[in-house]
Write an enzyme that holds these catalytic residues in place. Structure first.
Site, PDB file in Angstrom:
ATOM      1  N   SER A 690       5.217   5.507  -6.228  1.00  0.00           N
ATOM      2  CA  SER A 690       6.609   5.198  -6.700  1.00  0.00           C
ATOM      3  C   SER A 690       6.979   6.285  -7.913  1.00  0.00           C
ATOM      4  O   SER A 690       8.114   6.500  -8.202  1.00  0.00           O
ATOM      5  CB  SER A 690       7.191   4.211  -6.946  1.00  0.00           C
ATOM      6  OG  SER A 690       6.452   3.421  -8.089  1.00  0.00           O
ATOM      7  N   LYS A 733      12.030  -3.825 -11.074  1.00  0.00           N
ATOM      8  CA  LYS A 733      12.310  -2.503 -11.618  1.00  0.00           C
ATOM      9  C   LYS A 733      13.490  -2.232 -12.165  1.00  0.00           C
ATOM     10  O   LYS A 733      13.699  -1.865 -13.350  1.00  0.00           O
ATOM     11  CB  LYS A 733      11.815  -1.477 -10.670  1.00  0.00           C
ATOM     12  CG  LYS A 733      10.173  -1.294 -10.458  1.00  0.00           C
ATOM     13  CD  LYS A 733      10.104  -0.236  -9.228  1.00  0.00           C
ATOM     14  CE  LYS A 733       8.729  -0.207  -8.922  1.00  0.00           C
ATOM     15  NZ  LYS A 733       8.422   1.104  -7.851  1.00  0.00           N
TER      16      LYS A 733
END
Length: 821
Positions: A690, A733
């Site tokens: 990611s 996140k």
């Protein structure tokens, strides 16, 4: 080969001056003058030293090593004072070692070591001993002889003839050296005695050691005597009890075994159990009747029947099907966690309509401290069921789940059956805590044993190895907890309904602290409601500057710490005192802040981009730094990055190379420079795809010298053509970005569906923008005068001519981190 050195040195024992003699280092033994000691020698240097002494009929210096574990001692590893001795006998053994009999002659001090390749060769100075036979010395000799006689009586290891031998010694120096060999004292103490040159002082020291040893031996003797008396008493009581039991049996006054069997028969008759279990119990009882009551097998059978009788076969608690009450209970105990609460209410609603429903099997996955374990107790209270909990952390034996077969001594059922007995109900809420912490070894795989337990189609006939009959677990509500799914085997995941519990927002933590944590710790520390009041800004400061977690476990610890300090103030001053905890009062209570709130960069920077990562503790901000250096085309990657993350860095560089012309770079720019990619906090391992777009953005910024926006974070996997692929853990996140003061977050287009899981209060302060291609990321992330005009050339346009790849170069290894290229 046997060698006997019967010849004496024609010059006699050394009496003065310096001698050159071989040295034999000794391990764990001190040889005193007048001692004859057998030694086993295996080191080649030591064997050659002995051979030198035998062949040239010279004395050998016997000196002890300071550390017996040292195989190749140096000069500083050997004591300077030793004993000059002669080799009386030398015997070579088949394994290459040597057995030698040496006799100590005289103390000597090493003056210097001589260079000799074969063995230790030293110059020694013999030590002369003189002792005037004064009245005081004579008294000391008599006292030592008397004390040694008492010591020899207590110490069975000393033969009786040794006492007579010692009594005949008149010389004080020889007396001290003879006795010390029989004392169980430390090597350092023996060496100190060897180095004492005054015989009278040596005798005094030996006398002190003997008296200490006599005290210890007398204590040991008293302990042995007490233990012996206790054993005799126990044996006597056992013998009398057995006689009494035999007499009672003959008189027919009491037959415990017969009464016990009748009691077991009655319990089996009254117990509601399955047909298979009843048949098994009756068969074992029949076997028990034919056994001797004192046999070991009878005890095993009796325990087995007790287990069958004590299990809840058809005893169930009645579910509370009032959804309103259940919802109220769940809201009282936990703030948030809407998905779990909704699932429990759905189960109760269907149960009330259908009348019978298999128990759900839920798996709560989330970071530590978010309330997964305590939620199990709340569910049990809301549904009116019993609650049992089994911790699976560190379990590595399949028998912990399924039990041991009865053939083993001390066999017991597994944790599942034991917990069902403890619950005394056939439909409890069963919490399997830390299901991701199980491990596997040669004893089996406990996670595979759980497959049957957690399968709704199979657990109605769970078979424990100890019981060896089917037991119905289908009505049990199983709840498992885990921090990560990665450590749970896929077949086990397939049998459970996964419910993810993300970390709490600041607002949620504030409410949890006010509604649950503060009242709980106030009561635990004996404070009244009026004694302590927390301001909202103080709680937020605790969350931001004194804790760094997805849950509230550390927040509760800090609140407890403040409550304890306030309790001290209340007791010292006034029990009715009121303390208001504000932001300013946190410093004296908890010290300086431990964490910096808002890790985002304070200004736009070149070559630095902010990414987002997911960990077991929730989300984290992850800065990525890129530095361009003069070089030959090497790619250096540091920061303890895993293989997947290293491959993301290579993919990001390939994308940049493919867009070099559009970015205003020379087509062979990479051949003249080295590129260093670093992710800070290098001690922490990192992996995952990611961070791809973060690395690509930082690369472009470093190469084009265009700064990256400091208030923007991003997450997404990048392909070679620059497309942005979806990632996981979006909610955690974004929460991390909010905690860090980030205003905008770039996420992949395919993650747009996950935005609905993010709390609305977060979305008000963090703008989430979806991107599909790396060109869009650069237009949004870089500080540009005209973002819309940047990189508008089609991506798939082929280059005018192929670019030759750079020559292969071996990866560079910097001082501290991993590098790939």
């Amino acid at each position: 080969m046997l060698f006997r050195n019967d010849k004496r040195d024609p010059q006699g024992p050394p009496t003065g001056g310096e001698l050159r003699v071989p040295l034999l280092p000794l391990r764990d033994i001190i040889v005193f003058p007048h001692m004859v000691v057998p030694l086993f020698v295996g080191r080649q240097k030591s064997i050659r030293a002995l051979e030198e002494a035998v062949n040239k009929q010279r004395p050998v210096l016997l000196a002890a090593q300071k550390d017996a574990k040292t195989n190749e001692p140096a000069e500083e590893d050997i004591y300077r004072v030793g004993t000059l001795g002669t080799v009386v006998q030398l015997l070579r053994l088949p394994d290459g070692t040597v057995k030698v009999l040496v006799e100590g002659k005289q103390r000597a001090r090493v003056t210097r070591y001589l260079d000799h390749a074969e063995h230790f060769l030293v110059e020694v100075e013999p030590i002369e001993e003189h002792c005037d036979k004064t009245t005081e010395v004579e008294a000391l000799v008599r006292s030592v002889n008397s004390t040694f006689e008492n010591y020899a009586k207590l110490n069975k290891k000393i033969p009786p003839e040794m006492t007579m031998s010692v009594a005949s010694i008149d010389d004080p120096a020889r007396l001290a050296d003879t006795i010390v060999a029989h004392l169980g004292i430390k090597l350092e103490d023996k060496q100190a005695l060897l180095e004492m040159l005054n015989p009278a002082e040596r005798l005094e020291k030996v006398l002190g050691f003997m008296r200490s040893e006599i005290e210890i031996l007398e204590v040991e003797k008293r302990i042995r005597s007490r233990v012996k008396k206790q054993m005799e008493k126990t044996q006597k009581e056992y013998y009398l009890n057995e006689q009494m039991r035999a007499i009672q049996k003959e008189l027919g006054e009491k037959d415990e075994f017969k009464n016990e069997i009748q009691e077991l028969e009655e319990k089996i008759r009254q117990k509601k159990m399955s047909a298979e279990a009843r048949e098994k119990a009756e068969k074992e009882l029949k076997k028990l009747k034919m056994m001797s009551p004192m046999s070991a097998e009878a005890t095993v059978v009796r325990n087995y029947i007790d287990w069958l009788i004590s299990l809840p076969w058809r005893e169930y608690t009645e579910d509370k099907l009032d959804i309103t009450v259940a919802e109220q209970v769940l809201e009282e105990d936990h703030y948030g966690l809407e998905k779990v609460k909704q699932r429990i209410l759905e189960y109760l609603a269907v149960q009330s309509l259908v009348g019978h429903l298999k128990g759900p099997i839920l798996c709560l996955v989330g970071p530590p401290g978010v309330g997964k374990t305590s939620l199990g107790k709340s569910i049990a209270r809301a549904t009116g069921r019993k609650f049992v909990r089994v911790s699976l952390g560190g379990v590595r034996d399949e028998a912990e789940i399924r039990g041991h077969r009865r053939t083993y001594i001390g066999a017991l059922p597994g944790k599942i059956i034991q917990s069902m007995k403890k619950a005394a109900s056939g439909n409890p809420v069963f919490l399997l805590d830390e299901v991701d912490k199980m491990s596997t070894d040669f004893r089996g795989d406990p996670s595979s044993a759980l497959l049957e337990v957690l399968d709704p189609e199979q657990n109605n006939s769970f078979n424990d190895h100890y019981l060896d009959v089917d037991y119905d677990l289908s009505k049990v509500m199983f709840i498992t907890t885990a921090n990560t799914l990665e450590r749970i085997p896929r077949p086990l995941q397939d049998r459970m309904e996964i419910i993810r519990i993300a970390g709490y927002t600041e607002l949620e933590k504030l409410n949890i602290a006010k509604r649950y944590l503060i009242p709980k710790q106030r009561e635990a520390n004996g404070l009244q409601e009026a004694n302590i009041v927390f301001a909202d800004n103080a709680i937020l400061a605790l969350v931001r500057h004194y804790t760094k977690e997805a849950g509230v476990r550390n927040l509760e610890r800090e609140i407890a710490s403040i409550c304890r300090k306030v309790a001290v103030e209340v007791v010292k001053k006034d029990r009715n005192a009121q303390v208001r905890v504000t932001t300013k009062s946190l410093l004296p209570y908890l010290g300086p802040p431990r964490f910096r709130f808002g890790k985002a960069e304070m200004e736009h920077k070149v070559g630095v981009a902010t990414g987002l990562a997911w960990t077991d503790l929730g989300g984290e901000l992850l800065a990525t730094e890129v530095q361009v250096l003069p070089g030959k085309g090497k790619l250096i990657i540091t920061g303890r990055l895993g293989e997947v993350m290293q491959e993301s860095a290579q993919a990001a560089l390939s994308y940049v190379r493919s867009r070099a012309e559009e970015l205003g770079l020379e087509r062979d720019f990479y051949q003249k420079i080295d590129i260093h990619i670093h992710v800070p906090e290098g001690a922490i391992p990192k992996d995952g795809p990611s961070a791809g777009i973060t690395m690509a953005t930082a690369l472009v910024s470093a190469l084009t010298r265009i700064p990256v926006r400091h208030d923007l974070a991003m997450t997404g996997e990048v392909t070679l053509r620059g497309y942005v692929l979806p990632i996981g853990g979006l909610k955690e996140k974004v929460l991390a970005a909010h905690r860090g003061g980030i205003k905008r977050v770039l996420v992949p287009l395919e993650n747009e569906k996950d935005i609905q899981d993010i709390p609305a209060v977060i979305l008000k302060s963090v703008a989430i923008e979806v991107v599909e291609h790396m060109d869009q990321v650069l237009r949004k992330a870089l500080v540009l005068e005209d973002p819309e005009a940047y990189l508008r050339k089609p991506v798939d346009t082929p280059p005018a001519e192929p670019v030759a790849p750079p020559p292969f170069q071996a990866p560079v290894q910097p001082d501290t981190d991993v590098v790939t290229h």
